[in-house]
Scaffold this motif. Structure first.
Motif, PDB file in Angstrom:
ATOM      1  N   PRO A  15       9.788  20.512 -59.865  1.00 44.76           N
ATOM      2  CA  PRO A  15      10.031  21.485 -60.992  1.00 44.76           C
ATOM      3  C   PRO A  15       8.895  21.629 -62.099  1.00 44.76           C
ATOM      4  O   PRO A  15       8.753  22.670 -62.533  1.00 44.76           O
ATOM      5  CB  PRO A  15      11.138  20.614 -61.723  1.00 44.76           C
ATOM      6  CG  PRO A  15      11.716  19.970 -60.254  1.00 44.76           C
ATOM      7  CD  PRO A  15      10.674  19.491 -59.545  1.00 44.76           C
ATOM      8  N   VAL A  16       8.309  20.528 -62.378  1.00 39.32           N
ATOM      9  CA  VAL A  16       7.087  20.687 -63.366  1.00 39.32           C
ATOM     10  C   VAL A  16       5.952  21.385 -62.696  1.00 39.32           C
ATOM     11  O   VAL A  16       5.543  22.239 -63.642  1.00 39.32           O
ATOM     12  CB  VAL A  16       6.535  19.182 -63.607  1.00 39.32           C
ATOM     13  CG1 VAL A  16       5.525  19.207 -64.670  1.00 39.32           C
ATOM     14  CG2 VAL A  16       7.804  18.260 -64.486  1.00 39.32           C
ATOM     15  N   HIS A  29      15.953  21.353 -69.379  1.00 36.15           N
ATOM     16  CA  HIS A  29      16.179  20.210 -68.765  1.00 36.15           C
ATOM     17  C   HIS A  29      15.090  20.440 -67.466  1.00 36.15           C
ATOM     18  O   HIS A  29      15.023  21.462 -66.963  1.00 36.15           O
ATOM     19  CB  HIS A  29      17.532  19.916 -68.098  1.00 36.15           C
ATOM     20  CG  HIS A  29      18.595  19.679 -69.077  1.00 36.15           C
ATOM     21  ND1 HIS A  29      19.923  20.245 -69.048  1.00 36.15           N
ATOM     22  CD2 HIS A  29      18.704  18.574 -70.146  1.00 36.15           C
ATOM     23  CE1 HIS A  29      20.784  19.601 -70.095  1.00 36.15           C
ATOM     24  NE2 HIS A  29      20.018  18.645 -70.401  1.00 36.15           N
ATOM     25  N   LEU A  30      14.378  19.523 -67.044  1.00 35.09           N
ATOM     26  CA  LEU A  30      13.293  19.401 -66.175  1.00 35.09           C
ATOM     27  C   LEU A  30      13.058  18.090 -65.569  1.00 35.09           C
ATOM     28  O   LEU A  30      12.847  16.882 -66.254  1.00 35.09           O
ATOM     29  CB  LEU A  30      12.050  19.838 -66.900  1.00 35.09           C
ATOM     30  CG  LEU A  30      10.853  20.449 -65.871  1.00 35.09           C
ATOM     31  CD1 LEU A  30      11.299  21.511 -65.200  1.00 35.09           C
ATOM     32  CD2 LEU A  30       9.652  20.759 -66.669  1.00 35.09           C
ATOM     33  N   ALA A  31      13.358  17.934 -64.408  1.00 33.53           N
ATOM     34  CA  ALA A  31      13.028  16.850 -63.505  1.00 33.53           C
ATOM     35  C   ALA A  31      13.451  15.619 -63.975  1.00 33.53           C
ATOM     36  O   ALA A  31      12.914  14.717 -63.992  1.00 33.53           O
ATOM     37  CB  ALA A  31      11.249  16.635 -63.484  1.00 33.53           C
ATOM     38  N   GLU A  32      14.779  15.575 -63.949  1.00 25.60           N
ATOM     39  CA  GLU A  32      15.534  14.468 -64.386  1.00 25.60           C
ATOM     40  C   GLU A  32      16.100  13.450 -63.247  1.00 25.60           C
ATOM     41  O   GLU A  32      15.943  12.321 -63.341  1.00 25.60           O
ATOM     42  CB  GLU A  32      16.802  14.829 -65.190  1.00 25.60           C
ATOM     43  CG  GLU A  32      17.814  13.730 -65.503  1.00 25.60           C
ATOM     44  CD  GLU A  32      18.994  14.147 -66.455  1.00 25.60           C
ATOM     45  OE1 GLU A  32      19.650  13.302 -66.820  1.00 25.60           O
ATOM     46  OE2 GLU A  32      19.230  15.388 -66.509  1.00 25.60           O
ATOM     47  N   GLN A  33      16.417  14.225 -62.202  1.00 27.14           N
ATOM     48  CA  GLN A  33      16.950  13.390 -61.062  1.00 27.14           C
ATOM     49  C   GLN A  33      16.009  13.584 -59.640  1.00 27.14           C
ATOM     50  O   GLN A  33      15.516  14.668 -59.493  1.00 27.14           O
ATOM     51  CB  GLN A  33      18.252  13.589 -60.739  1.00 27.14           C
ATOM     52  CG  GLN A  33      19.022  13.204 -61.687  1.00 27.14           C
ATOM     53  CD  GLN A  33      19.726  11.498 -61.424  1.00 27.14           C
ATOM     54  OE1 GLN A  33      19.572  11.358 -60.326  1.00 27.14           O
ATOM     55  NE2 GLN A  33      19.735  10.780 -62.464  1.00 27.14           N
ATOM     56  N   MET A  72       8.105  12.813 -62.311  1.00 19.64           N
ATOM     57  CA  MET A  72       6.831  13.409 -62.533  1.00 19.64           C
ATOM     58  C   MET A  72       5.850  12.930 -61.667  1.00 19.64           C
ATOM     59  O   MET A  72       5.601  11.502 -61.870  1.00 19.64           O
ATOM     60  CB  MET A  72       6.270  13.665 -64.037  1.00 19.64           C
ATOM     61  CG  MET A  72       7.265  14.644 -64.783  1.00 19.64           C
ATOM     62  SD  MET A  72       6.300  15.372 -66.295  1.00 19.64           S
ATOM     63  CE  MET A  72       6.039  13.799 -67.129  1.00 19.64           C
ATOM     64  N   THR A  73       4.716  13.406 -61.181  1.00 21.39           N
ATOM     65  CA  THR A  73       3.769  12.569 -60.512  1.00 21.39           C
ATOM     66  C   THR A  73       2.659  12.638 -61.787  1.00 21.39           C
ATOM     67  O   THR A  73       2.826  13.045 -62.882  1.00 21.39           O
ATOM     68  CB  THR A  73       3.006  13.687 -59.499  1.00 21.39           C
ATOM     69  OG1 THR A  73       2.399  14.979 -60.167  1.00 21.39           O
ATOM     70  CG2 THR A  73       4.117  13.872 -58.318  1.00 21.39           C
ATOM     71  N   ASP A  74       1.588  11.834 -61.392  1.00 15.58           N
ATOM     72  CA  ASP A  74       0.436  11.522 -62.340  1.00 15.58           C
ATOM     73  C   ASP A  74      -0.051  13.080 -62.812  1.00 15.58           C
ATOM     74  O   ASP A  74      -0.524  13.276 -64.066  1.00 15.58           O
ATOM     75  CB  ASP A  74      -0.482  10.649 -62.025  1.00 15.58           C
ATOM     76  CG  ASP A  74       0.000   9.441 -61.695  1.00 15.58           C
ATOM     77  OD1 ASP A  74       0.959   8.725 -62.537  1.00 15.58           O
ATOM     78  OD2 ASP A  74      -0.722   8.354 -61.157  1.00 15.58           O
ATOM     79  N   ALA A  75      -0.506  13.736 -61.729  1.00 14.62           N
ATOM     80  CA  ALA A  75      -1.066  15.063 -61.982  1.00 14.62           C
ATOM     81  C   ALA A  75      -0.143  15.937 -62.934  1.00 14.62           C
ATOM     82  O   ALA A  75      -0.708  16.344 -63.655  1.00 14.62           O
ATOM     83  CB  ALA A  75      -1.393  15.911 -60.741  1.00 14.62           C
ATOM     84  N   GLU A  80      17.535  16.498 -57.904  1.00 12.53           N
ATOM     85  CA  GLU A  80      17.060  17.803 -58.525  1.00 12.53           C
ATOM     86  C   GLU A  80      15.729  18.283 -58.201  1.00 12.53           C
ATOM     87  O   GLU A  80      15.487  19.414 -57.718  1.00 12.53           O
ATOM     88  CB  GLU A  80      17.087  17.753 -60.070  1.00 12.53           C
ATOM     89  CG  GLU A  80      16.528  19.210 -61.001  1.00 12.53           C
ATOM     90  CD  GLU A  80      16.448  18.538 -62.343  1.00 12.53           C
ATOM     91  OE1 GLU A  80      15.745  19.512 -62.908  1.00 12.53           O
ATOM     92  OE2 GLU A  80      16.611  17.488 -62.734  1.00 12.53           O
ATOM     93  N   VAL A  81      14.869  17.388 -58.108  1.00 15.57           N
ATOM     94  CA  VAL A  81      13.552  17.809 -57.662  1.00 15.57           C
ATOM     95  C   VAL A  81      13.409  18.119 -56.212  1.00 15.57           C
ATOM     96  O   VAL A  81      12.862  19.252 -55.864  1.00 15.57           O
ATOM     97  CB  VAL A  81      12.513  16.420 -57.663  1.00 15.57           C
ATOM     98  CG1 VAL A  81      11.211  16.661 -57.084  1.00 15.57           C
ATOM     99  CG2 VAL A  81      12.461  15.779 -59.023  1.00 15.57           C
TER     100      VAL A  81
END
Length: 454
Positions: A250-251, A231-235, A272-275, A238-239
């Protein structure tokens, strides 16, 4: 050996008319234009995608969390508390019956296999079973009994947050220290080795909140080969927690600190950001999207268009199993992009319709994420197949990409599925799983025992 004669077939080279497939020992061994009089005849034939993310036991919760408690700010986090309370009532017999229903519903929906993100390991209170992999055995048995392909992903879960706090309540049933988890993984791998030949095993460090950096680095030592899911960067919360404790989002943190390659599948990534989106796409990893569950839990919207444009690979899974529906997962993904951008046909390209883009991505990336030799109708591939009838009021005898668009966006795709094979196992016939009555009755007995309240 089986033979299937199809009026139209989606192949790696596009749509082809009047093909005959020969299946032997679970694989497509021959594709010919020569008709076979004894072949099973179908209208339209597709590769059956892998459901790349499932928590089977949560299916028994469906419909029980749609009321608002005393907290006016109901969210993913309040839902999670309810889930923990629910799982503290589940026995191994319950879990097997629930998983059999889930896997049956996946097959009827058109999935040929599942990557089960399996984290309910221990008895109530976190006490290990006498057979350490008891619950993994129940999942494996359920997959065998229903005929679905399985990639088992034992989950490593060590702490209640990035601050290292101890597990509490229902979380204790997930938790293991590194030594105990390594043993559990070995026992789970032994179960898979004794299962059907197409079954596989990987590993799933649960999240950056639940697995500290050192343990994440050791995951490949426990499972040197096979898929690795997380799991990554869901909420948003969490970030914020990861950024506060690890010094990066996280990413960003994962890509800087782990060798993320094509055998990784990162689940959700709705924050997630664009980058970050472009960077993750460049790794070759699969983004594991669960649009129905992400909508249910208010997770957010994946950067689908940007990820696609950067060459990213994505597939879909049913996660909480609140509604197991392959075609609706794909439609919900596209609708989320439309709502955010106030657009239409969001994931379509100049060359391919929306449905074709979504389906091709799900079939190919799902196979990659599961480490499964499926995802295409080609010689040598596993015979994971969906047969669809177009002679009805939903598909209206359409063909090619238009038929795919109709399957996905009329909201009636499931009712058009006539047959599903998993590694050549013909488990759905005339739209019904061959053991539907037995499986459904067992599930209803479990829900009667568990009651209606959480």
């Amino acid at each position: 050996m089986q033979e299937i004669q199809s009026r139209q077939t989606l192949t790696p080279d596009g749509w082809v008319s009047d093909l005959c497939l020969t299946i032997d020992q679970g694989r497509i061994t021959r594709i010919s234009r020569t008709p076979s009089p004894g072949a099973h005849t179908v209208d339209l034939l597709l590769p059956a995608p892998v459901n790349l993310h499932s928590h089977a036991f949560q299916r028994a919760m469906a419909g029980l969390t749609e009321i608002r408690g005393p907290d006016p700010n109901d969210s993913f986090w309040t839902w999670r508390k309810l889930m923990y309370r629910f799982l503290d009532r589940l026995t191994p017999d319950h879990v097997q019956a629930i998983a059999e229903l889930v896997f049956m519903e996946m097959l009827e929906a058109g999935y040929g296999a599942v990557a089960e993100f399996h984290y309910l390991h221990h008895d109530i209170g976190g006490i290990p079973y006498a057979e350490l992999a008891e619950m993994a055995g129940r999942i494996t048995t359920a997959a065998t009994n229903t005929g679905i392909g399985l990639t088992l992903l034992p989950v490593h879960y060590m702490q209640g947050g990035c601050d290292g706090r101890a597990l509490e309540g229902g979380q204790r049933r997930f938790g293991s220290d590194p030594e105990l988890f390594a043993r559990l993984h070995v026992d789970s791998a032994r179960l898979i080795a004794e299962a059907p030949d197409d079954f596989a095993i990987g590993i799933a460090p649960h999240s950056l909140r639940a697995v500290p950096p050192g343990a994440l680095a050791e995951a490949r030592q426990i499972c040197p080969r096979g898929p690795i899911h997380m799991h990554l960067a869901e909420q948003v919360a969490e970030v914020q927690e990861v950024e506060a404790h690890l010094g990066a989002r996280p990413v960003e943190w994962l890509l800087d600190n782990a060798d993320v390659t094509a055998d990784w599948c990162l689940i959700h990534c709705t924050q997630m950001t664009d980058a970050e989106t472009r960077a993750l796409a460049g790794t070759g990893a699969v983004a594991g999207l669960c649009p129905i569950t992400e909508s249910s839990l208010g997770d957010g919207i994946f950067n689908g268009i940007s990820y696609r444009d950067a060459g990213g690979r994505f597939g879909v899974g049913s996660d909480s199993n609140i509604h197991i529906a392959l075609w609706e997962e794909l439609a919900t993904l596209d609708y989320s992009q439309r709502l955010r951008d106030r657009s239409r046909a969001a994931m379509a390209t100049a060359d391919c319709s929306t449905g074709r883009v979504l389906f091709d991505a799900a079939a190919q990336a799902g196979a990659q994420a599961a480490g499964r030799a499926s995802g295409q109708i080609a010689e040598g591939r596993l015979a994971d197949l969906i047969a669809v009838s177009t002679d009805n009021e939903f598909l209206c005898n359409r063909s090619g990409d238009t038929a795919l668009d109709s399957l996905i966006f009329t909201g009636r795709g499931r009712s058009c599925v006539t047959d599903v094979w998993s590694a050549g196992r013909h488990m759905v016939q005339n739209g019904r799983h061959v053991a539907r009555d037995r499986i459904t009755n067992a599930f209803l007995a479990v829900t009667a025992q568990l009651g209606q309240a959480i």
